[in-house]
Design an enzyme around this catalytic site. Structure first.
Site, PDB file in Angstrom:
ATOM      1  N   HIS A 132      35.778  40.629  48.980  1.00 23.89           N
ATOM      2  CA  HIS A 132      36.949  40.970  48.169  1.00 23.89           C
ATOM      3  C   HIS A 132      37.557  39.753  47.469  1.00 23.89           C
ATOM      4  O   HIS A 132      37.560  38.642  48.000  1.00 23.89           O
ATOM      5  CB  HIS A 132      38.016  41.618  49.056  1.00 23.89           C
ATOM      6  CG  HIS A 132      38.455  40.700  50.165  1.00 23.89           C
ATOM      7  ND1 HIS A 132      39.406  39.734  50.001  1.00 23.89           N
ATOM      8  CD2 HIS A 132      38.024  40.588  51.448  1.00 23.89           C
ATOM      9  CE1 HIS A 132      39.582  39.069  51.121  1.00 23.89           C
ATOM     10  NE2 HIS A 132      38.741  39.575  52.024  1.00 23.89           N
ATOM     11  N   ASP A 133      38.055  39.982  46.288  1.00 21.23           N
ATOM     12  CA  ASP A 133      38.821  38.988  45.523  1.00 21.23           C
ATOM     13  C   ASP A 133      38.007  37.772  45.078  1.00 21.23           C
ATOM     14  O   ASP A 133      38.587  36.768  44.631  1.00 21.23           O
ATOM     15  CB  ASP A 133      40.062  38.519  46.306  1.00 21.23           C
ATOM     16  CG  ASP A 133      40.971  39.695  46.638  1.00 21.23           C
ATOM     17  OD1 ASP A 133      41.442  40.354  45.692  1.00 21.23           O
ATOM     18  OD2 ASP A 133      41.167  39.987  47.833  1.00 21.23           O
TER      19      ASP A 133
END
Ligand SMILES: CC(C)(COP(=O)(O)OP(=O)(O)OC[C@H]1O[C@@H](n2cnc3c(N)ncnc32)[C@H](O)[C@@H]1OP(=O)(O)O)[C@@H](O)C(=O)NCCC(=O)NCCS
Length: 206
Positions: A132-133
């Site tokens: 994620h991210d």
């Protein structure tokens, strides 16, 4: 090469054929390959033409892992008026709020998690994961089975080798190469090759 091409795959080597598999699984029609070294022949029953003769208006994806070679072909094909297409194998997972740029290739079994930004002409190979991210700038390659953790930045032209791990929050500098099986525990300088667990620099890539 047929003029009614839907997708032309630049590169008729191993990754090119994997790109063909992803296109076919995704229901995209492929008219042929473009590859200087194999032009005039056939690959998986499809014609192989020269990149500098690829028909304008076709869609294309580059099936070559080297960022430098990918850049050269993208410049050539864009100048000829072809349009990059992003190909995601239907058995890859691309989570919500993740964006993929133009001309990307995501192979089967890859898991690209939530809220990731992926630039143009990136490749995530089979069974690789991206957390994620994380941000993948243009022309990044993540080889099979690599694990890029969350909130990582892979700058332009980075390659992460098979089975390598990049720990969360780190930045891998432009053009760096993470060797197969490495575990990256610190930021990597631009152009650096790192190997081992924990990963340590070897020599600058030319
Ligand atoms: C890191 C890498 C780029 C180095 O390539 P190279 O510059 O040609 O290096 P060499 O093969 O000449 O090896 C140089 C030294 O590094 C070692 N080495 C190479 N790759 C290594 C790796 N991934 N981990 C640990 N040591 C490694 C070699 O054993 C050699 O050591 P030695 O001098 O003691 O014998 C390459 O080995 C690599 O890991 N590439 C990724 C391959 C991959 O993931 N392919 C996916 C295909 S789908």
């Amino acid at each position: 090469m047929r003029e009614d091409a839907d997708v032309i795959i630049a590169g008729a080597g191993g990754v090119g054929r994997e790109a063909l598999d992803a296109c076919l699984a995704a229901g995209l029609a492929v008219s042929g390959f473009a590859d200087d070294g194999l032009a005039g022949g056939r690959c998986r029953g499809l014609p192989v033409g020269r990149p500098d003769e690829a028909p304008a208006g076709s869609a294309y994806v580059v099936g070559i892992a080297s960022p430098a070679v990918r850049r050269r072909l993208v410049a050539l094909l864009d100048a000829r008026g072809l349009e990059p297409v992003t190909v995601v194998h239907p058995r890859a997972i691309v989570a919500p709020e993740t964006t993929l740029g133009d001309g990307c290739l995501v192979l089967g079994g890859a898991h690209v998690s939530s809220s990731i930004t992926i630039g143009d002409h990136c490749q995530v190979h089979y069974n690789a994961t991206v957390g994620h991210d994380t941000v993948l700038r243009d022309f990044v390659t993540v080889y099979p089975g690599a694990n890029v953790s969350g909130s990582v930045v892979l700058e332009e032209d980075v390659t992460v080798g098979s089975g390598a791990v990049v720990l969360q929050g780190l930045t891998v500098g432009a053009g760096a190469f993470v060797g197969a099986g490495a575990v990256v525990t610190r930021d990597v300088a631009p152009g650096q090759v790192v190997v081992g667990a924990p990963a340590r620099p070897t020599h600058p890539r030319s």
